[in-house]
Design a protein around this motif. Sequence first.
Motif, mmCIF file in Angstrom:
data_model
loop_
_atom_site.group_PDB
_atom_site.id
_atom_site.type_symbol
_atom_site.label_atom_id
_atom_site.label_comp_id
_atom_site.label_asym_id
_atom_site.label_seq_id
_atom_site.Cartn_x
_atom_site.Cartn_y
_atom_site.Cartn_z
ATOM 1 N N ARG A 278 0.818 -1.213 0.000
ATOM 2 C CA ARG A 278 0.000 0.000 0.000
ATOM 3 C C ARG A 278 0.855 1.267 0.000
ATOM 4 O O ARG A 278 0.483 2.275 -0.615
ATOM 5 C CB ARG A 278 -0.955 -0.007 1.191
ATOM 6 N N ASP A 283 -0.454 4.983 -0.759
ATOM 7 C CA ASP A 283 -1.227 5.265 0.442
ATOM 8 C C ASP A 283 -0.363 5.949 1.499
ATOM 9 O O ASP A 283 0.861 5.814 1.503
ATOM 10 C CB ASP A 283 -1.795 3.968 1.032
ATOM 11 N N SER A 284 -1.006 6.637 2.422
ATOM 12 C CA SER A 284 -0.301 7.238 3.540
ATOM 13 C C SER A 284 0.202 6.137 4.468
ATOM 14 O O SER A 284 -0.283 5.006 4.447
ATOM 15 C CB SER A 284 -1.233 8.169 4.318
ATOM 16 N N ASP A 287 -2.653 4.796 6.692
ATOM 17 C CA ASP A 287 -3.539 3.874 5.989
ATOM 18 C C ASP A 287 -2.849 2.538 5.736
ATOM 19 O O ASP A 287 -3.452 1.473 5.917
ATOM 20 C CB ASP A 287 -3.999 4.476 4.667
ATOM 21 N N ALA A 288 -1.599 2.585 5.303
ATOM 22 C CA ALA A 288 -0.873 1.351 5.006
ATOM 23 C C ALA A 288 -0.755 0.473 6.246
ATOM 24 O O ALA A 288 -0.935 -0.751 6.171
ATOM 25 C CB ALA A 288 0.515 1.681 4.457
ATOM 26 N N TYR A 291 -4.179 -1.062 7.035
ATOM 27 C CA TYR A 291 -4.466 -2.186 6.141
ATOM 28 C C TYR A 291 -3.610 -3.405 6.505
ATOM 29 O O TYR A 291 -4.084 -4.542 6.448
ATOM 30 C CB TYR A 291 -4.210 -1.781 4.692
ATOM 31 N N LYS A 316 -9.692 -3.894 3.420
ATOM 32 C CA LYS A 316 -10.090 -2.480 3.519
ATOM 33 C C LYS A 316 -11.358 -2.327 4.348
ATOM 34 O O LYS A 316 -11.483 -1.388 5.161
ATOM 35 C CB LYS A 316 -10.286 -1.898 2.118
ATOM 36 N N THR A 320 -11.468 -0.166 7.751
ATOM 37 C CA THR A 320 -12.380 0.967 7.839
ATOM 38 C C THR A 320 -13.312 0.843 9.030
ATOM 39 O O THR A 320 -13.521 1.799 9.789
ATOM 40 C CB THR A 320 -13.205 1.092 6.538
#
Length: 324
Positions: A278, A283-284, A287-288, A291, A316, A320
Amino acid sequence: MTGPGRTAEYDVLVLGEVLVEIHADTALGRAVDGTSARLSYSGDALNAAAAAAAAGARTALLAVVGDDELSVPLLRRAAELGLDVSHVHRSPRPNGAYLLAADTGGDRAFVYWRTGSAGSTLSTGHVASWRKLLTRSKALVTSGITGALAPGGRAAVLAAARAVHAAGGHVSYDSNFRPRLTGRSEARELLAGIAPLAGLLKTACPADTLPLVDTGDPLTAAARCRALGARTVVVTAGADRLLLDDGTRAEYHPVPVVPDPVDATGAGDCFTGTATARLALGDSLADAVAYGMAAASLSVSGRGGTGRVPAFAETKALATAHRG
């Protein structure tokens, strides 16, 4: 990751060992003549690469496999997992293997057969043959296990990481200290050599951190790894949380819990492969990592290192929901 305007040949390369996995149906201490078992394929490199591919990255496996009868189904399985295996080298040696037994409580036992294996022949010569791939790819994943297989493996890990780093790529390193394979001094030397090249360094507390950086405290461990030069450090601290230190702050993150865990084999590799993929895809870091945690949590519902490789849509969705 790569310089402006450059087209990467792969998003993620994974350098390391692939193993034949024999999964016993009972605890090893209770195994008797006639105990049934399941044959599969694993190893930290295959586990991480499978996770990277599932997370959406174009992924190639850089490894040495044998020429025995299991090599064809081994490579077929890797291809089924979405990996490009066209760059894998062959060696006239057997593939490494391990016997795995896990009970319903999650306790695991391993017996390895690695001496003289094809994977242990990994060398800087192999890395030289992959140099163009390394300098044209966005990210590399490798580990302390790869560096512990033989002195040639240690040199290969450093050579590959230097090539990717010099070309502007990202390096993820999992310290994965294995006392059966290497001594503390050799593992610490490798960590010191690769940390300045690592965009993401993952380590486990206390199993890795006590022998490698002399502490069982995650915050201290992260600080010491960053002092060695790693830009970002992830410290797993048990099954329910990890510490992320990005140089601006160190913060604990709870790991998503999934019902009915079966086997945690390869969960850490799944985290590293997913997070690296990611990052390579843009992705930031936050976020990575989210995930990566979600994918690792989902992976424990399967048996063996590649028994459960979650699709990114599922990863994801869990990430989330967990963050929400």
